[in-house]
Design a protein around this motif. Sequence first.
Motif, PDB file in Angstrom:
ATOM      1  N   ALA A  83      14.992  -0.540   2.472  1.00 30.74           N
ATOM      2  CA  ALA A  83      15.041   0.267   3.690  1.00 30.74           C
ATOM      3  C   ALA A  83      16.467   0.783   3.894  1.00 30.74           C
ATOM      4  N   ASP A  84      16.575   1.975   4.442  1.00 36.76           N
ATOM      5  CA  ASP A  84      17.880   2.593   4.681  1.00 36.76           C
ATOM      6  C   ASP A  84      18.532   1.924   5.884  1.00 36.76           C
TER       7      ASP A  84
ATOM      8  N   THR B 198      12.823   4.075  12.589  1.00 37.37           N
ATOM      9  CA  THR B 198      12.254   3.469  11.390  1.00 37.37           C
ATOM     10  C   THR B 198      11.709   2.078  11.696  1.00 37.37           C
ATOM     11  N   ALA B 199      10.957   1.548  10.737  1.00 36.64           N
ATOM     12  CA  ALA B 199      10.454   0.183  10.867  1.00 36.64           C
ATOM     13  C   ALA B 199      11.610  -0.811  10.951  1.00 36.64           C
ATOM     14  N   LEU B 200      12.671  -0.555  10.197  1.00 37.56           N
ATOM     15  CA  LEU B 200      13.826  -1.451  10.226  1.00 37.56           C
ATOM     16  C   LEU B 200      14.473  -1.448  11.606  1.00 37.56           C
TER      17      LEU B 200
ATOM     18  N   ALA C 180       0.825  -1.213   0.000  1.00 42.70           N
ATOM     19  CA  ALA C 180       0.000   0.000   0.000  1.00 42.70           C
ATOM     20  C   ALA C 180       0.859   1.262   0.000  1.00 42.70           C
ATOM     21  N   ARG C 181       2.168   1.080  -0.186  1.00 37.43           N
ATOM     22  CA  ARG C 181       3.121   2.181  -0.346  1.00 37.43           C
ATOM     23  C   ARG C 181       3.353   2.987   0.922  1.00 37.43           C
ATOM     24  N   ALA C 182       3.360   2.308   2.056  1.00 37.32           N
ATOM     25  CA  ALA C 182       3.820   2.971   3.275  1.00 37.32           C
ATOM     26  C   ALA C 182       5.300   3.299   3.106  1.00 37.32           C
ATOM     27  N   ASP C 183       5.717   4.425   3.649  1.00 38.91           N
ATOM     28  CA  ASP C 183       7.109   4.865   3.523  1.00 38.91           C
ATOM     29  C   ASP C 183       7.986   4.012   4.429  1.00 38.91           C
ATOM     30  N   VAL C 184       8.863   3.226   3.826  1.00 38.05           N
ATOM     31  CA  VAL C 184       9.642   2.254   4.585  1.00 38.05           C
ATOM     32  C   VAL C 184      10.611   2.914   5.555  1.00 38.05           C
ATOM     33  N   ASP C 185      10.986   4.159   5.316  1.00 40.21           N
ATOM     34  CA  ASP C 185      11.987   4.820   6.161  1.00 40.21           C
ATOM     35  C   ASP C 185      11.430   5.960   7.005  1.00 40.21           C
ATOM     36  N   CYS C 186      10.135   6.180   6.958  1.00 41.38           N
ATOM     37  CA  CYS C 186       9.587   7.386   7.577  1.00 41.38           C
ATOM     38  C   CYS C 186       8.891   7.074   8.898  1.00 41.38           C
TER      39      CYS C 186
ATOM     40  N   VAL D  73      12.958  -8.004   9.082  1.00 38.72           N
ATOM     41  CA  VAL D  73      14.137  -7.260   8.630  1.00 38.72           C
ATOM     42  C   VAL D  73      14.424  -7.573   7.164  1.00 38.72           C
ATOM     43  N   GLN D  74      14.332  -8.847   6.800  1.00 42.96           N
ATOM     44  CA  GLN D  74      14.594  -9.250   5.418  1.00 42.96           C
ATOM     45  C   GLN D  74      13.595  -8.602   4.459  1.00 42.96           C
ATOM     46  N   VAL D  75      12.313  -8.594   4.831  1.00 39.98           N
ATOM     47  CA  VAL D  75      11.284  -7.983   3.980  1.00 39.98           C
ATOM     48  C   VAL D  75      11.560  -6.491   3.797  1.00 39.98           C
ATOM     49  N   LEU D  76      11.922  -5.818   4.867  1.00 36.51           N
ATOM     50  CA  LEU D  76      12.190  -4.378   4.791  1.00 36.51           C
ATOM     51  C   LEU D  76      13.434  -4.087   3.965  1.00 36.51           C
TER      52      LEU D  76
END
Length: 300
Positions: free
Chosen positions: A200-201, A178-180, A167-173, A192-195
């Motif tokens: 992901a930064d 961050t999510a990571l 759904a285009r959530a911002d992976v780094d925001c 972690v692998q998916v991100l």
Amino acid sequence: MTAQQSLRVLSLSGEELVTVYFQAPATIRQLKEALKDACNLPRFRQKLLLQQRVLADDQDLDQVLDLQLVKLSYTAATDAQIEGLLRAAADGAVDRVEDILQRPQNPNDYLRIHLEEHTDIYASALSFAARENHTDVMQLLAPGSDIALWLASRNGHQAAVRVLLEARADVDCYKDSTALYAAAEHNHPQVVQVLLESIADVRKPNSADTWTPLQAACFFGHCNVAKLLLSHRADAMRSQQNDPNSPFRLALDQGHTLVVQLIQASLKDRDRKRTAPTSVREHLTPAPWIGNSARSRQST
């Protein structure tokens, strides 16, 4: 074999909004799902009329017609109603969520929740569903949310993370981390692998102590997470090894021997690549007029 049909969707004033193509037979609900993208309007804010008669979602669309679309506004929700939606989302109660959204109630309404000491966030129904990995409820709600992605990653919900990224959530925001970082800190290597696959930064720090995901993994001794991060060029030398906040010292001071060995191996590998002699021949580029035979002789 079903035939593709089309119908026009008009405004109340008679202006054509969009022409929709569908495979018959279809339902009004399926038509609304198509209009969600075409008109940028959630299904729960759509009311379709045929000759001033409201069409129910489960009604069959069995012939080509011109329909009128009424764009509904969200009703103002009380705190109790917002809490009711959040609880339904957290419980994974699809039918309850559907009924509440039919009011229509804004799915992006939020309340402040307490996660842990010194950690409060403002979360919507999507965030509650993501935190509990209720992907079926998530599909009913608004598009990707950065807070929802952070919560899903923090709790290790790989399926929810994928739904939000699609759904285009911002992976780094996210303002704090961050999510990571959240997935690394809480030892969820699959997330972690998916991100990381979503670019992901890997070096972006959190805002509290400016630690990177690798530093968090080293401090808590999450060896598999650290290995993944290092394989994606996490900075093992973010600071000098004698710095108490370096990945090496964080792992060493906490007694995480396997992580210490992993960091040491990564640093040795980096140094070996830097100092390895490079053949001059690898940098020779034959002139374009040199023939294939000359090229082959030059490379021997």
